[in-house]
Design an enzyme around this catalytic site. Structure first.
Site, PDB file in Angstrom:
ATOM      1  N   TYR A 196      60.571  -9.172  20.297  1.00 31.53           N
ATOM      2  CA  TYR A 196      60.682  -7.710  20.310  1.00 31.53           C
ATOM      3  C   TYR A 196      61.287  -7.156  19.017  1.00 31.53           C
ATOM      4  O   TYR A 196      61.842  -6.055  19.019  1.00 31.53           O
ATOM      5  CB  TYR A 196      61.509  -7.261  21.514  1.00 31.53           C
ATOM      6  CG  TYR A 196      60.744  -7.264  22.826  1.00 31.53           C
ATOM      7  CD1 TYR A 196      59.520  -6.599  22.950  1.00 31.53           C
ATOM      8  CD2 TYR A 196      61.248  -7.901  23.952  1.00 31.53           C
ATOM      9  CE1 TYR A 196      58.818  -6.582  24.148  1.00 31.53           C
ATOM     10  CE2 TYR A 196      60.559  -7.894  25.164  1.00 31.53           C
ATOM     11  CZ  TYR A 196      59.349  -7.219  25.251  1.00 31.53           C
ATOM     12  OH  TYR A 196      58.663  -7.202  26.456  1.00 31.53           O
TER      13      TYR A 196
ATOM     14  N   PHE B  13      66.210   1.694  23.677  1.00 28.05           N
ATOM     15  CA  PHE B  13      65.946   0.820  24.822  1.00 28.05           C
ATOM     16  C   PHE B  13      65.988  -0.662  24.462  1.00 28.05           C
ATOM     17  O   PHE B  13      65.784  -1.513  25.332  1.00 28.05           O
ATOM     18  CB  PHE B  13      64.601   1.174  25.472  1.00 28.05           C
ATOM     19  CG  PHE B  13      63.392   1.002  24.581  1.00 28.05           C
ATOM     20  CD1 PHE B  13      62.757  -0.230  24.442  1.00 28.05           C
ATOM     21  CD2 PHE B  13      62.890   2.089  23.855  1.00 28.05           C
ATOM     22  CE1 PHE B  13      61.640  -0.382  23.627  1.00 28.05           C
ATOM     23  CE2 PHE B  13      61.769   1.945  23.035  1.00 28.05           C
ATOM     24  CZ  PHE B  13      61.149   0.707  22.917  1.00 28.05           C
TER      25      PHE B  13
ATOM     26  N   ARG C 129      44.885  -5.412  27.060  1.00 32.91           N
ATOM     27  CA  ARG C 129      45.665  -4.164  27.009  1.00 32.91           C
ATOM     28  C   ARG C 129      45.052  -3.105  27.923  1.00 32.91           C
ATOM     29  O   ARG C 129      45.765  -2.378  28.621  1.00 32.91           O
ATOM     30  CB  ARG C 129      45.722  -3.629  25.564  1.00 32.91           C
ATOM     31  CG  ARG C 129      46.548  -4.462  24.608  1.00 32.91           C
ATOM     32  CD  ARG C 129      48.033  -4.259  24.743  1.00 32.91           C
ATOM     33  NE  ARG C 129      48.504  -2.960  24.330  1.00 32.91           N
ATOM     34  CZ  ARG C 129      49.805  -2.652  24.179  1.00 32.91           C
ATOM     35  NH1 ARG C 129      50.742  -3.580  24.406  1.00 32.91           N
ATOM     36  NH2 ARG C 129      50.181  -1.455  23.839  1.00 32.91           N
TER      37      ARG C 129
ATOM     38  N   THR D 284      51.946   1.992  28.658  1.00 31.52           N
ATOM     39  CA  THR D 284      53.305   1.448  28.768  1.00 31.52           C
ATOM     40  C   THR D 284      54.061   1.983  29.982  1.00 31.52           C
ATOM     41  O   THR D 284      54.729   1.219  30.682  1.00 31.52           O
ATOM     42  CB  THR D 284      54.093   1.765  27.478  1.00 31.52           C
ATOM     43  OG1 THR D 284      53.356   1.260  26.355  1.00 31.52           O
ATOM     44  CG2 THR D 284      55.469   1.136  27.509  1.00 31.52           C
TER      45      THR D 284
ATOM     46  N   ARG E 128      49.658  -2.191  35.472  1.00 31.35           N
ATOM     47  CA  ARG E 128      50.851  -1.340  35.529  1.00 31.35           C
ATOM     48  C   ARG E 128      50.634  -0.168  36.482  1.00 31.35           C
ATOM     49  O   ARG E 128      51.558   0.256  37.187  1.00 31.35           O
ATOM     50  CB  ARG E 128      51.194  -0.852  34.125  1.00 31.35           C
ATOM     51  CG  ARG E 128      51.772  -1.968  33.236  1.00 31.35           C
ATOM     52  CD  ARG E 128      51.756  -1.595  31.765  1.00 31.35           C
ATOM     53  NE  ARG E 128      52.543  -2.527  30.958  1.00 31.35           N
ATOM     54  CZ  ARG E 128      52.610  -2.472  29.633  1.00 31.35           C
ATOM     55  NH1 ARG E 128      51.921  -1.543  28.968  1.00 31.35           N
ATOM     56  NH2 ARG E 128      53.344  -3.347  28.966  1.00 31.35           N
TER      57      ARG E 128
ATOM     58  N   HIS F 296      53.455  -7.915  29.825  1.00 26.96           N
ATOM     59  CA  HIS F 296      53.374  -7.693  28.379  1.00 26.96           C
ATOM     60  C   HIS F 296      52.023  -8.214  27.898  1.00 26.96           C
ATOM     61  O   HIS F 296      51.523  -9.219  28.397  1.00 26.96           O
ATOM     62  CB  HIS F 296      54.483  -8.463  27.641  1.00 26.96           C
ATOM     63  CG  HIS F 296      54.248  -8.532  26.145  1.00 26.96           C
ATOM     64  ND1 HIS F 296      54.641  -7.524  25.301  1.00 26.96           N
ATOM     65  CD2 HIS F 296      53.609  -9.457  25.376  1.00 26.96           C
ATOM     66  CE1 HIS F 296      54.257  -7.836  24.051  1.00 26.96           C
ATOM     67  NE2 HIS F 296      53.633  -9.002  24.075  1.00 26.96           N
TER      68      HIS F 296
ATOM     69  N   GLU G 108      53.045 -13.683  18.186  1.00 31.34           N
ATOM     70  CA  GLU G 108      53.690 -13.890  19.484  1.00 31.34           C
ATOM     71  C   GLU G 108      53.302 -15.242  20.101  1.00 31.34           C
ATOM     72  O   GLU G 108      54.147 -15.912  20.706  1.00 31.34           O
ATOM     73  CB  GLU G 108      53.310 -12.744  20.433  1.00 31.34           C
ATOM     74  CG  GLU G 108      53.914 -11.409  19.982  1.00 31.34           C
ATOM     75  CD  GLU G 108      53.428 -10.222  20.792  1.00 31.34           C
ATOM     76  OE1 GLU G 108      52.621 -10.404  21.733  1.00 31.34           O
ATOM     77  OE2 GLU G 108      53.853  -9.093  20.474  1.00 31.34           O
TER      78      GLU G 108
HETATM   79  P1  IDP Z   1      53.964  -2.091  25.391  1.00 28.81           P
HETATM   80  O1  IDP Z   1      54.626  -3.118  26.269  1.00 28.81           O
HETATM   81  O2  IDP Z   1      53.016  -1.232  26.162  1.00 28.81           O
HETATM   82  O3  IDP Z   1      53.353  -2.687  24.148  1.00 28.81           O
HETATM   83  P2  IDP Z   1      56.139  -1.168  23.685  1.00 28.81           P
HETATM   84  O4  IDP Z   1      56.218   0.192  23.080  1.00 28.81           O
HETATM   85  O5  IDP Z   1      55.800  -2.306  22.784  1.00 28.81           O
HETATM   86  O6  IDP Z   1      55.107  -1.072  24.916  1.00 28.81           O
HETATM   87  O7  IDP Z   1      57.533  -1.442  24.381  1.00 28.81           O
HETATM   88  C1  IDP Z   1      57.872  -2.734  24.827  1.00 28.81           C
HETATM   89  C2  IDP Z   1      58.471  -2.626  26.221  1.00 28.81           C
HETATM   90  O8  IDP Z   1      59.692  -1.925  26.130  1.00 28.81           O
HETATM   91  C3  IDP Z   1      57.625  -1.827  27.207  1.00 28.81           C
HETATM   92  O9  IDP Z   1      56.655  -2.631  27.865  1.00 28.81           O
HETATM   93  C4  IDP Z   1      58.666  -1.298  28.172  1.00 28.81           C
HETATM   94  O10 IDP Z   1      58.980  -2.251  29.185  1.00 28.81           O
HETATM   95  C5  IDP Z   1      59.872  -1.114  27.282  1.00 28.81           C
HETATM   96  N1  IDP Z   1      59.992   0.274  26.842  1.00 28.81           N
HETATM   97  C6  IDP Z   1      59.220   0.919  25.954  1.00 28.81           C
HETATM   98  N2  IDP Z   1      59.602   2.182  25.775  1.00 28.81           N
HETATM   99  C7  IDP Z   1      60.661   2.352  26.590  1.00 28.81           C
HETATM  100  C8  IDP Z   1      61.527   3.464  26.864  1.00 28.81           C
HETATM  101  O11 IDP Z   1      61.365   4.566  26.320  1.00 28.81           O
HETATM  102  N3  IDP Z   1      62.521   3.246  27.768  1.00 28.81           N
HETATM  103  C9  IDP Z   1      62.697   2.031  28.379  1.00 28.81           C
HETATM  104  N4  IDP Z   1      61.920   0.975  28.146  1.00 28.81           N
HETATM  105  C10 IDP Z   1      60.912   1.121  27.267  1.00 28.81           C
HETATM  106 MG    MG Z   2      54.278  -3.685  22.569  1.00 26.42          MG
END
Ligand code: IDP
Ligand code: MG
Length: 150
Positions: free
Chosen positions: A49, A57, A85, A91, A102, A115, A126
């Site tokens: 990450y 977050f 995806r 997300t 989701r 993920h 990854e």
């Molecule tokens: P993704 O998993 O759809 O690629 P990312 O932006 O890469 O989304 O964020 C990674 C993970 O972090 C998300 O799957 C989610 O669980 C968490 N996340 C993302 N944005 C937020 C937020 O605004 N608040 C809390 N958790 C978040």
């Molecule tokens: Mg991501």
């Protein structure tokens, strides 16, 4: 053919959804070429990450993904990254379409079940974090040409 990394996150494992999540990708026609259950060490989660370091977050995210076992897998197929995806949904599960993973199983953004790598480069990066080359298996399935054509 392309490969992508997927993770059934701690909430997916705790809720008994490992099989259902993997089954969706299998039913789509994606091939499982790597799969394992593990509890992610903090250092590995920080690498995975890294793009989110410093965000509000981030600490919660790393704390959560390391809190309980996950299932990590590598899926192979035509445009596997974008196909996975699309199947995951956006997300925030509140907004994720019904029919997506989701959308069907989650409601909290921090507990969005799965993920998936967001591009070919991040997929390579990854996969390298979670799998040694010898843990990935190339093989033919009898039904492959009935999924992807010749
Ligand atoms: P993704 O998993 O759809 O690629 P990312 O932006 O890469 O989304 O964020 C990674 C993970 O972090 C998300 O799957 C989610 O669980 C968490 N996340 C993302 N944005 C937020 C937020 O605004 N608040 C809390 N958790 C978040
Ligand atoms: Mg991501």
């Amino acid at each position: 053919m392309e490969r992508t990394l997927i993770i059934v996150k701690p909430e997916g494992v705790q809720r008994g959804l490992i099989g259902q999540v993997i089954a969706r990708f299998e039913q789509k026609g994606l091939k499982v070429v790597g799969l394992k259950l593990m509890q992610i060490p903090r250092e590995m989660a920080e690498r995975h990450y890294a793009e989110h370091a410093g965000k509000a977050f981030y600490e919660g995210l790393v704390g959560h993904i390391t809190s309980s076992p996950v299932v990590v897998g590598v899926l192979e197929g035509p445009e596997a990254v974008s196909v996975a995806r699309t199947m995951m949904g956006v997300t925030n599960p509140k907004a994720a379409a019904p029919g997506t993973i989701r959308g069907d199983y989650g409601i909290d953004i921090g507990l969005n079940i799965v993920h998936g790598s967001d591009g070919a480069e991040s997929a390579q990066r990854e996969i390298g974090i979670f799998f040694a080359p010898a843990e990935l298996v190339s093989y033919e399935r009898a039904g492959d040409r009935w999924v992807a054509g010749e």
